[in-house]
Design an enzyme around this catalytic site. Sequence first.
Site, PDB file in Angstrom:
ATOM      1  N   HIS A 270       0.470  -1.269   0.182  1.00 14.37           N
ATOM      2  CA  HIS A 270      -0.016   0.185  -0.186  1.00 14.37           C
ATOM      3  C   HIS A 270       1.018   0.811   0.133  1.00 14.37           C
ATOM      4  O   HIS A 270       0.783   2.140  -1.025  1.00 14.37           O
ATOM      5  CB  HIS A 270      -1.065   0.496   1.416  1.00 14.37           C
ATOM      6  CG  HIS A 270      -1.589   1.542   1.121  1.00 14.37           C
ATOM      7  ND1 HIS A 270      -3.395   1.144   0.866  1.00 14.37           N
ATOM      8  CD2 HIS A 270      -1.719   2.526   1.679  1.00 14.37           C
ATOM      9  CE1 HIS A 270      -3.410   2.829   1.026  1.00 14.37           C
ATOM     10  NE2 HIS A 270      -3.031   3.073   1.086  1.00 14.37           N
ATOM     11  N   GLU A 271       1.929   1.083   0.753  1.00 21.05           N
ATOM     12  CA  GLU A 271       2.215   3.037   1.257  1.00 21.05           C
ATOM     13  C   GLU A 271       3.564   2.472   0.003  1.00 21.05           C
ATOM     14  O   GLU A 271       3.943   3.785  -0.262  1.00 21.05           O
ATOM     15  CB  GLU A 271       3.769   2.464   2.089  1.00 21.05           C
ATOM     16  CG  GLU A 271       3.115   3.043   3.417  1.00 21.05           C
ATOM     17  CD  GLU A 271       1.438   3.751   3.625  1.00 21.05           C
ATOM     18  OE1 GLU A 271       1.977   4.423   3.315  1.00 21.05           O
ATOM     19  OE2 GLU A 271       0.527   3.547   4.396  1.00 21.05           O
TER      20      GLU A 271
HETATM   21 ZN    ZN Z   1      -3.303   4.682   1.922  1.00 24.52          ZN
END
Ligand code: ZN
Length: 507
Positions: A270-271
């Site tokens: 995600h990051e």
């Molecule tokens: Zn996010």
Amino acid sequence: MKKMNTNPVVRQLKTRLRELAYLASARALLHWDQETYMPKKGVGKRAETIAYLTGLLHEKFLAKDFEELLLRSKAELEEGRLGEMDAAIVRETFREFEIEQKLPLGFVKELARVTSGAQSAWVEAREKSDFSAFRPHLERVVALKQKEANYLGYPNSPYDALLDLYEPGATTAEISVILQDVKKFLVPFIEKIVSSGVSVDPKMITGRFPRRKQERFIRFVLERLGFDFDAGRMDVSAHPFSIGFHPYDTRITTRFDERNLISALFGAIHEAGHALYEQGLPMENFGTPLGESVSLGIHESQSRMWENMVGRCISFWTYFYPRLQKEFPKPFAGIPLQNFYSIVNAVRPSFIRVEADEVTYNLHIILRFEIEKEIIEGTIEVKDLPEVWNAKFKDYFGLTVSKDSDGVLQDVHWSQGSIGYFPTYTLGNLYAAQFYAAARRNILSLDKEISLGEFGLLREWLRKNIHIHGKLYRAKDLVKEATGEPLTAKYFTDYLMKKYEAIYGLK
Ligand code: ZN
């Protein structure tokens, strides 16, 4: 058509903007350091340093000579003397300037004071699951946010003004319609999944996952995705985040739990999705709006696409699963690929937003959007929040909230004054699905590529159609440019239907 030669007035403006950006990136680095490596005792002095830099930035941004330069630039814009890119720089800078100017310094300070008190009250209230302890603080925050909306001005709902701070150009009316469409799809769809009789149990993945090995595997995945470790870093923090100072220095953080590999892994993907966006911004436009991301929703579209649409698809694990099995034979050697795929996509209605799967997640957001909109419009009172929350929760999820820490008290956002922020999460999912569908139409071999661990074509598509533009387009227009049509919930609901009908044997 893009006109590249910069207007002389705008050239001066760009020089000044870059100076501001140097200061802002120094401040951002201090934030990053505070969350990762700073010794505990340094916190107080660091807060003073950051506050000083913030004051300095504010002063420079609102300085008389800067204002004059900006007004001259705006005159150039209005007289039609600017190319598309210069016009965007002036439009976006002026927008920010206006926001800063409309909010009196006394108000900004009061909001900072009240939200800081509200945050510590919230931490305690959540621990004790005691809404009444938080209520007076939240009432003050809401009153100030209503005041803020009035300072900023709005076309229809005061919520418009707050939403616009996070998703410039989005209106309450438009997103209400889209979120209603999502809700109409989700409520019966989740019911179907729950009553499918298919039970996928994430608890099947148990074991010990040494931190060093987790980190090695995650780094391998991120490198394949195209995260440039020569232009970025990965470190550890209590709450994972990503931060970009410029395209050549973009950092992410993660956290490791030796009992749970899955959360660190998908958290990192995600990051990294956020970071790939930052790394894809055009360096030559550093410091100007053309070197910045469009909005929170567009940023979130990048992280969610990599995390869910790519990172949770079967082709992705066709490539990575053998390596995962080799790295952690216990338990993965005993779990077939198809089962692993189902497990990481398990859907189950639950109380806590941050632990939710990609299907139920959006229902958590819609509930918050509906409530915070009415709070700002004054049709719901803070004192009635737990009751309103629990009734809606029962209605949408079929679950009874038994304590407020599992309900209205679970999120930090309102205590921080971040009202109008929640919808950007679901907008992110909707943008992601629409972008991804467009990318698939353009890259016919996409699934094949992914199953070979090749992500270059997708990354290039995202870069060319989204990243490289900076803030040239508002989110609304960017979606049209990149996908050929305005934002619709259709791509997201189609995506969910196709994926989960197969996993849960629906139809
Ligand atoms: Zn996010």
